[in-house]
Design a protein around this motif. Structure first.
Motif, PDB file in Angstrom:
ATOM      1  N   LEU A 160       0.552   1.958 -17.063  1.00 18.46           N
ATOM      2  CA  LEU A 160       0.135   1.142 -15.922  1.00 18.46           C
ATOM      3  C   LEU A 160      -1.314   0.736 -16.185  1.00 18.46           C
ATOM      4  N   TYR A 161      -1.561  -0.568 -16.298  1.00 14.70           N
ATOM      5  CA  TYR A 161      -2.887  -1.004 -16.722  1.00 14.70           C
ATOM      6  C   TYR A 161      -3.256  -2.349 -16.094  1.00 14.70           C
ATOM      7  N   ASN A 162      -4.488  -2.787 -16.388  1.00 18.87           N
ATOM      8  CA  ASN A 162      -5.029  -4.028 -15.822  1.00 18.87           C
ATOM      9  C   ASN A 162      -4.910  -4.017 -14.303  1.00 18.87           C
ATOM     10  N   LEU A 163      -5.267  -2.906 -13.693  1.00 14.59           N
ATOM     11  CA  LEU A 163      -5.223  -2.766 -12.238  1.00 14.59           C
ATOM     12  C   LEU A 163      -6.376  -3.527 -11.604  1.00 14.59           C
ATOM     13  N   ARG A 164      -6.070  -4.277 -10.566  1.00 16.77           N
ATOM     14  CA  ARG A 164      -7.112  -5.070  -9.911  1.00 16.77           C
ATOM     15  C   ARG A 164      -6.639  -5.511  -8.541  1.00 16.77           C
ATOM     16  N   VAL A 165      -7.587  -5.808  -7.678  1.00 20.58           N
ATOM     17  CA  VAL A 165      -7.282  -6.372  -6.365  1.00 20.58           C
ATOM     18  C   VAL A 165      -7.343  -7.884  -6.501  1.00 20.58           C
ATOM     19  N   GLY A 166      -6.202  -8.535  -6.336  1.00 24.49           N
ATOM     20  CA  GLY A 166      -6.145  -9.980  -6.500  1.00 24.49           C
ATOM     21  C   GLY A 166      -6.841 -10.736  -5.400  1.00 24.49           C
ATOM     22  N   ALA A 167      -6.691 -10.269  -4.165  1.00 22.18           N
ATOM     23  CA  ALA A 167      -7.304 -10.944  -3.022  1.00 22.18           C
ATOM     24  C   ALA A 167      -7.206 -10.036  -1.806  1.00 22.18           C
ATOM     25  N   VAL A 168      -8.130 -10.249  -0.888  1.00 24.40           N
ATOM     26  CA  VAL A 168      -8.095  -9.569   0.407  1.00 24.40           C
ATOM     27  C   VAL A 168      -8.311 -10.632   1.471  1.00 24.40           C
ATOM     28  N   TYR A 169      -7.447 -10.626   2.467  1.00 24.95           N
ATOM     29  CA  TYR A 169      -7.566 -11.604   3.538  1.00 24.95           C
ATOM     30  C   TYR A 169      -7.295 -10.883   4.858  1.00 24.95           C
ATOM     31  N   GLY A 170      -8.379 -10.586   5.595  1.00 27.54           N
ATOM     32  CA  GLY A 170      -8.208  -9.857   6.851  1.00 27.54           C
ATOM     33  C   GLY A 170      -7.605  -8.489   6.598  1.00 27.54           C
ATOM     34  N   LYS A 171      -6.454  -8.240   7.199  1.00 31.77           N
ATOM     35  CA  LYS A 171      -5.768  -6.963   7.038  1.00 31.77           C
ATOM     36  C   LYS A 171      -4.727  -6.998   5.923  1.00 31.77           C
ATOM     37  N   GLY A 172      -4.713  -8.074   5.150  1.00 29.53           N
ATOM     38  CA  GLY A 172      -3.758  -8.186   4.057  1.00 29.53           C
ATOM     39  C   GLY A 172      -4.459  -8.133   2.710  1.00 29.53           C
TER      40      GLY A 172
ATOM     41  N   GLN B 173      -3.585  -8.263  -1.813  1.00 28.38           N
ATOM     42  CA  GLN B 173      -2.683  -8.313  -2.959  1.00 28.38           C
ATOM     43  C   GLN B 173      -3.293  -7.484  -4.070  1.00 28.38           C
ATOM     44  N   ILE B 174      -2.508  -6.549  -4.598  1.00 23.88           N
ATOM     45  CA  ILE B 174      -2.964  -5.672  -5.661  1.00 23.88           C
ATOM     46  C   ILE B 174      -2.087  -5.927  -6.879  1.00 23.88           C
ATOM     47  N   ASP B 175      -2.714  -6.179  -8.027  1.00 23.96           N
ATOM     48  CA  ASP B 175      -2.005  -6.587  -9.228  1.00 23.96           C
ATOM     49  C   ASP B 175      -2.092  -5.521 -10.317  1.00 23.96           C
ATOM     50  N   ALA B 176      -1.094  -5.519 -11.186  1.00 22.01           N
ATOM     51  CA  ALA B 176      -1.096  -4.591 -12.314  1.00 22.01           C
ATOM     52  C   ALA B 176      -0.169  -5.101 -13.402  1.00 22.01           C
ATOM     53  N   CYS B 177      -0.317  -4.537 -14.592  1.00 24.62           N
ATOM     54  CA  CYS B 177       0.630  -4.734 -15.678  1.00 24.62           C
ATOM     55  C   CYS B 177       1.364  -3.422 -15.919  1.00 24.62           C
ATOM     56  N   ILE B 178       2.640  -3.523 -16.254  1.00 27.75           N
ATOM     57  CA  ILE B 178       3.475  -2.348 -16.479  1.00 27.75           C
ATOM     58  C   ILE B 178       4.150  -2.476 -17.843  1.00 27.75           C
ATOM     59  N   ASP B 179       4.026  -1.422 -18.637  1.00 32.67           N
ATOM     60  CA  ASP B 179       4.673  -1.377 -19.947  1.00 32.67           C
ATOM     61  C   ASP B 179       5.629  -0.195 -19.950  1.00 32.67           C
TER      62      ASP B 179
ATOM     63  N   VAL C  98       1.753  -6.087  -5.437  1.00 27.45           N
ATOM     64  CA  VAL C  98       2.230  -5.637  -4.134  1.00 27.45           C
ATOM     65  C   VAL C  98       1.370  -6.279  -3.068  1.00 27.45           C
ATOM     66  N   LEU C  99       1.996  -6.595  -1.949  1.00 25.49           N
ATOM     67  CA  LEU C  99       1.283  -7.068  -0.776  1.00 25.49           C
ATOM     68  C   LEU C  99       1.170  -5.898   0.184  1.00 25.49           C
ATOM     69  N   ALA C 100      -0.049  -5.590   0.573  1.00 24.89           N
ATOM     70  CA  ALA C 100      -0.298  -4.451   1.444  1.00 24.89           C
ATOM     71  C   ALA C 100      -0.908  -4.913   2.754  1.00 24.89           C
ATOM     72  N   HIS C 101      -0.702  -4.113   3.796  1.00 24.45           N
ATOM     73  CA  HIS C 101      -1.206  -4.412   5.132  1.00 24.45           C
ATOM     74  C   HIS C 101      -1.903  -3.180   5.679  1.00 24.45           C
ATOM     75  N   ARG C 102      -3.084  -3.376   6.228  1.00 22.75           N
ATOM     76  CA  ARG C 102      -3.823  -2.252   6.812  1.00 22.75           C
ATOM     77  C   ARG C 102      -3.451  -2.111   8.282  1.00 22.75           C
ATOM     78  N   GLY C 103      -2.912  -0.944   8.630  1.00 17.33           N
ATOM     79  CA  GLY C 103      -2.507  -0.689   9.999  1.00 17.33           C
ATOM     80  C   GLY C 103      -3.685  -0.382  10.899  1.00 17.33           C
ATOM     81  N   ASP C 104      -3.407  -0.253  12.187  1.00 19.20           N
ATOM     82  CA  ASP C 104      -4.461   0.069  13.150  1.00 19.20           C
ATOM     83  C   ASP C 104      -5.073   1.437  12.897  1.00 19.20           C
ATOM     84  N   ASP C 105      -4.357   2.288  12.154  1.00 22.72           N
ATOM     85  CA  ASP C 105      -4.886   3.608  11.809  1.00 22.72           C
ATOM     86  C   ASP C 105      -5.761   3.575  10.567  1.00 22.72           C
ATOM     87  N   GLY C 106      -5.961   2.376   9.995  1.00 24.15           N
ATOM     88  CA  GLY C 106      -6.806   2.234   8.830  1.00 24.15           C
ATOM     89  C   GLY C 106      -6.118   2.478   7.502  1.00 24.15           C
TER      90      GLY C 106
END
Length: 216
Positions: free
Chosen positions: A142-154, A156-162, A192-200
């Protein structure tokens, strides 16, 4: 165009609408063997145990460098952490390790830090292996891990998988199955698309096919 699509996706992730469809690898468009839906799909430190459940909540919780994590019998994941990782990348790493651990151990599903529809889709995918008496063996990367974008509570986290050094095997005999999944033959991108809940807590809403080119 790609940036526009990413922003739209993140806006959906930050909202309360229906989750995006589960990720399908490129080969999903081709007929899958009836025996297993698994074919429809994605110098080191001493091995360590896969994390159980704690979310990434601070930079101190995120490792750096290369770590090899044992996720099951004869199944390891080599995680190449960024030099200065955003804590959000741990959401992706914990997800990948947890799902592969569930397959390796013959679990019926996985749901840690997943929203409801994502949990249902991922658990179905895991059962595509375990219901057929199949598991995985080898070493993934699992490599090239990075946060592609953050928009409010959303986010996108990116990675490469071998997974070219991973085999799907019979849990009973340990022998590789005759028809190995095609999507494991070369490295592939995943987001993956992630969402931050009210609990953080950041929870994954869906997997999507990454757009970056991944190489060994």
């Amino acid at each position: 165009m790609r940036r526009t699509a990413m922003v739209i996706a993140l806006m959906l992730a930050a909202g309360c609408g229906t989750a995006d469809p589960p990720y399908r690898p490129q080969e999903a468009a081709q007929p899958a063997p009836a025996r297993s839906a698994a074919s429809a799909e994605p110098e080191t430190d001493p091995p360590e145990s896969a994390p159980a459940s704690s979310p990434a909540s601070s930079p101190a919780a995120v490792p750096t460098g290369t770590r090899t994590v044992e996720v099951g019998e004869d199944m390891r994941v080599r995680v190449e952490w960024p030099a200065r990782p955003d804590p959000l990348v741990k959401t992706m790493v914990d997800f990948y390790l947890g799902v592969r651990r569930a397959i390796a151990e013959g679990a019926s599903g996985y749901g840690h830090n997943l929203e409801y529809e994502a949990e249902a889709a991922i658990s179905d995918w895991i059962r595509a292996f375990t219901d057929q008496g199949e598991t995985i063996r080898g070493t993934a990367r699992l490599y090239n891990l990075r946060v592609g974008a953050v928009y409010g509570k959303g986010a996108q986290i990116d990675a490469c998988i071998d997974e070219t050094d991973v085999k799907v095997v019979s849990a009973a005999t340990g022998k590789p199955i005759p028809n190995q999944p095609r999507w494991m033959r070369s490295p592939y991108p995943q987001s993956v698309l992630a969402h931050r809940g009210d609990d953080g807590v950041w929870r994954i809403r869906s997997r999507v096919r990454g757009e970056e080119r991944c190489t060994r």
